[in-house]
Design a protein around this motif. Structure first.
Motif, mmCIF file in Angstrom:
data_model
loop_
_atom_site.group_PDB
_atom_site.id
_atom_site.type_symbol
_atom_site.label_atom_id
_atom_site.label_comp_id
_atom_site.label_asym_id
_atom_site.label_seq_id
_atom_site.Cartn_x
_atom_site.Cartn_y
_atom_site.Cartn_z
ATOM 1 N N ALA A 100 -26.971 -34.241 4.223
ATOM 2 C CA ALA A 100 -27.415 -32.906 4.618
ATOM 3 C C ALA A 100 -28.399 -32.337 3.610
ATOM 4 C CB ALA A 100 -26.201 -31.980 4.754
ATOM 5 N N LEU A 101 -28.105 -32.511 2.323
ATOM 6 C CA LEU A 101 -28.967 -31.972 1.273
ATOM 7 C C LEU A 101 -30.334 -32.648 1.280
ATOM 8 C CD1 LEU A 101 -28.792 -29.959 -1.136
ATOM 9 C CD2 LEU A 101 -28.242 -31.920 -2.572
ATOM 10 N N VAL A 102 -30.363 -33.967 1.368
ATOM 11 C CA VAL A 102 -31.620 -34.702 1.344
ATOM 12 C C VAL A 102 -32.444 -34.418 2.598
ATOM 13 C CG1 VAL A 102 -32.637 -37.007 1.403
ATOM 14 C CG2 VAL A 102 -30.757 -36.523 -0.166
ATOM 15 N N THR A 103 -31.793 -34.394 3.762
ATOM 16 C CA THR A 103 -32.514 -34.126 5.002
ATOM 17 C C THR A 103 -33.103 -32.728 4.999
ATOM 18 O OG1 THR A 103 -31.044 -35.617 6.227
ATOM 19 C CG2 THR A 103 -32.317 -34.050 7.520
ATOM 20 N N ALA A 104 -32.328 -31.754 4.549
ATOM 21 C CA ALA A 104 -32.824 -30.380 4.480
ATOM 22 C C ALA A 104 -34.033 -30.279 3.549
ATOM 23 C CB ALA A 104 -31.714 -29.444 4.011
ATOM 24 N N HIS A 105 -33.982 -31.002 2.432
ATOM 25 C CA HIS A 105 -35.102 -30.982 1.492
ATOM 26 C C HIS A 105 -36.335 -31.641 2.102
ATOM 27 C CE1 HIS A 105 -37.500 -32.401 -1.982
ATOM 28 N NE2 HIS A 105 -37.131 -31.241 -2.501
ATOM 29 N N GLU A 106 -36.142 -32.784 2.740
ATOM 30 C CA GLU A 106 -37.281 -33.501 3.323
ATOM 31 C C GLU A 106 -37.921 -32.715 4.459
ATOM 32 O OE1 GLU A 106 -35.547 -37.205 4.455
ATOM 33 O OE2 GLU A 106 -35.872 -38.139 2.482
ATOM 34 N N MET A 107 -37.141 -31.944 5.205
ATOM 35 C CA MET A 107 -37.676 -31.177 6.327
ATOM 36 C C MET A 107 -38.269 -29.833 5.903
ATOM 37 S SD MET A 107 -34.837 -31.948 9.332
ATOM 38 C CE MET A 107 -35.773 -30.952 10.535
ATOM 39 N N GLY A 108 -38.127 -29.497 4.628
ATOM 40 C CA GLY A 108 -38.720 -28.261 4.138
ATOM 41 C C GLY A 108 -37.842 -27.038 4.260
ATOM 42 N N TYR A 109 -36.525 -27.243 4.388
ATOM 43 C CA TYR A 109 -35.619 -26.098 4.508
ATOM 44 C C TYR A 109 -35.612 -25.245 3.231
ATOM 45 C CZ TYR A 109 -31.271 -23.447 4.930
ATOM 46 O OH TYR A 109 -30.337 -22.439 4.960
ATOM 47 N N PHE A 110 -35.820 -25.885 2.086
ATOM 48 C CA PHE A 110 -35.793 -25.158 0.817
ATOM 49 C C PHE A 110 -37.178 -24.679 0.387
ATOM 50 C CE2 PHE A 110 -32.132 -28.134 0.536
ATOM 51 C CZ PHE A 110 -31.124 -27.187 0.498
ATOM 52 N N ASP A 111 -38.205 -24.951 1.194
ATOM 53 C CA ASP A 111 -39.558 -24.509 0.853
ATOM 54 C C ASP A 111 -39.683 -22.993 1.010
ATOM 55 O OD1 ASP A 111 -40.081 -27.155 0.557
ATOM 56 O OD2 ASP A 111 -41.400 -27.350 2.305
ATOM 57 N N THR A 112 -40.720 -22.448 0.389
ATOM 58 C CA THR A 112 -41.044 -21.030 0.546
ATOM 59 C C THR A 112 -42.497 -20.887 0.995
ATOM 60 O OG1 THR A 112 -39.517 -20.466 -1.251
ATOM 61 C CG2 THR A 112 -41.112 -18.770 -0.593
ATOM 62 N N PRO A 113 -42.743 -20.450 2.249
ATOM 63 C CA PRO A 113 -41.736 -20.140 3.272
ATOM 64 C C PRO A 113 -41.126 -21.417 3.823
ATOM 65 C CG PRO A 113 -43.917 -20.003 4.203
ATOM 66 C CD PRO A 113 -44.117 -20.237 2.727
ATOM 67 N N ARG A 114 -39.999 -21.281 4.502
ATOM 68 C CA ARG A 114 -39.295 -22.437 5.021
ATOM 69 C C ARG A 114 -40.098 -23.111 6.130
ATOM 70 N NH1 ARG A 114 -33.043 -20.203 5.177
ATOM 71 N NH2 ARG A 114 -32.529 -20.847 3.049
ATOM 72 N N ALA A 115 -40.102 -24.447 6.051
ATOM 73 C CA ALA A 115 -40.779 -25.224 7.081
ATOM 74 C C ALA A 115 -39.809 -25.652 8.175
ATOM 75 C CB ALA A 115 -41.441 -26.451 6.470
ATOM 76 N N ALA A 116 -38.515 -25.456 7.960
ATOM 77 C CA ALA A 116 -37.501 -25.815 8.946
ATOM 78 C C ALA A 116 -36.353 -24.823 8.834
ATOM 79 C CB ALA A 116 -36.998 -27.233 8.711
ATOM 80 N N THR A 117 -35.730 -24.521 9.953
ATOM 81 C CA THR A 117 -34.588 -23.617 9.970
ATOM 82 C C THR A 117 -33.287 -24.407 9.857
ATOM 83 O OG1 THR A 117 -34.327 -23.704 12.373
ATOM 84 C CG2 THR A 117 -35.873 -22.064 11.482
ATOM 85 N N MET A 118 -32.192 -23.675 9.684
ATOM 86 C CA MET A 118 -30.884 -24.310 9.660
ATOM 87 C C MET A 118 -30.647 -25.057 10.964
ATOM 88 S SD MET A 118 -27.936 -24.609 7.873
ATOM 89 C CE MET A 118 -27.869 -23.192 6.765
ATOM 90 N N ALA A 119 -31.052 -24.452 12.088
ATOM 91 C CA ALA A 119 -30.865 -25.088 13.393
ATOM 92 C C ALA A 119 -31.679 -26.369 13.510
ATOM 93 C CB ALA A 119 -31.244 -24.109 14.506
#
Length: 234
Positions: A176-195
């Motif tokens: 979950a952590l790696v996928t969220a990082h690769e999809m840009g969930y932690f970027d500012t602004p976010r490139a991907a949402t939780m959904a």
């Protein structure tokens, strides 16, 4: 050299024990304790896998805490703010110079289950003395020395492991952590949402939120352990 202790404190007088009695199948976990200049501190409590009405009833019947309020609800997880009732425990001065760090505290129908980091045996003995002075039953489940091995690998209560991943992080949390990082969930602004990330992994958003929270908690815990940084006291 430090110590990690896993232990149980048994007492019906401990805060939130009566709440846990009201929802015996749920996880009742302290997320933080916010001190105040005067008066009782504020608890932030996470409760998982309990019906909202049952939680409200448990808080209403509890004598150990007061002024509870819901902060946020996310699927099976609900977070509350509350304050302990009554005065502070006795012999509080015994903890004035204790630099131990709680890693996890669960409230159960019989007391607290806790994992805590201690700098040395003296700190551990001081904490145990405090518990006994307040008539808290103290059952030690595990006490393990932890340090940095010469080969750069961490040794601790869960064996020797590569420090690139904190101990106890599950494969699901890591994914979950790696996928969220690769999809840009932690970027500012976010490139991907939780959904978005949840859809990619094929899980519910609430499940993903829980996995990310636990994964990030492991990362911060490991950083705190290796850096020697202790939490603020005010």
């Amino acid at each position: 050299m430090g110590l990690i202790a896993e232990f149980r404190m048994t007492s019906k007088e401990l805060p939130l024990v009566d709440v846990a009695e009201g929802v015996p199948d749920a996880t009742v976990e302290f997320e933080s304790v916010q001190g105040r200049p005067s008066g009782a501190p504020t608890f932030i409590v996470r409760i998982v896998d309990a019906d909202a009405d049952a939680i409200e009833a448990a808080f209403a019947d509890a004598d150990s805490v007061t002024d509870h309020s819901l902060i946020v609800a996310d699927g099976a997880t609900r977070r509350y703010r509350c304050r302990p009732t009554g005065g502070p425990p006795t012999e509080l001065e015994l903890l004035a110079d204790n630099g131990s760090i709680p890693d996890r505290v669960l409230a159960t129908p019989s007391g607290w289950e806790e994992r805590r980091w201690f700098a040395d045996r003296e700190e551990f003995d001081q904490f145990r003395t405090f518990c006994r002075a307040n008539d808290y039953g103290f059952r030690l489940d595990r006490l393990v020395e932890t340090d940095e091995g010469s080969d750069g690998r961490a040794t601790g209560p869960f064996g020797t492991s590569d420090r690139s991943w904190p101990r106890e992080m599950t494969d699901a949390q890591r994914e979950a952590l790696v996928t969220a990082h690769e999809m840009g969930y932690f970027d500012t602004p976010r490139a991907a949402t939780m959904a978005d990330v949840a859809d990619e992994l094929g899980v519910a958003s609430a499940s993903l939120s829980e996995r990310l929270r636990r994964a990030q908690n492991h990362l911060v815990t490991e950083f705190r352990r290796t850096s020697g940084i202790k939490p603020r006291t005010n």
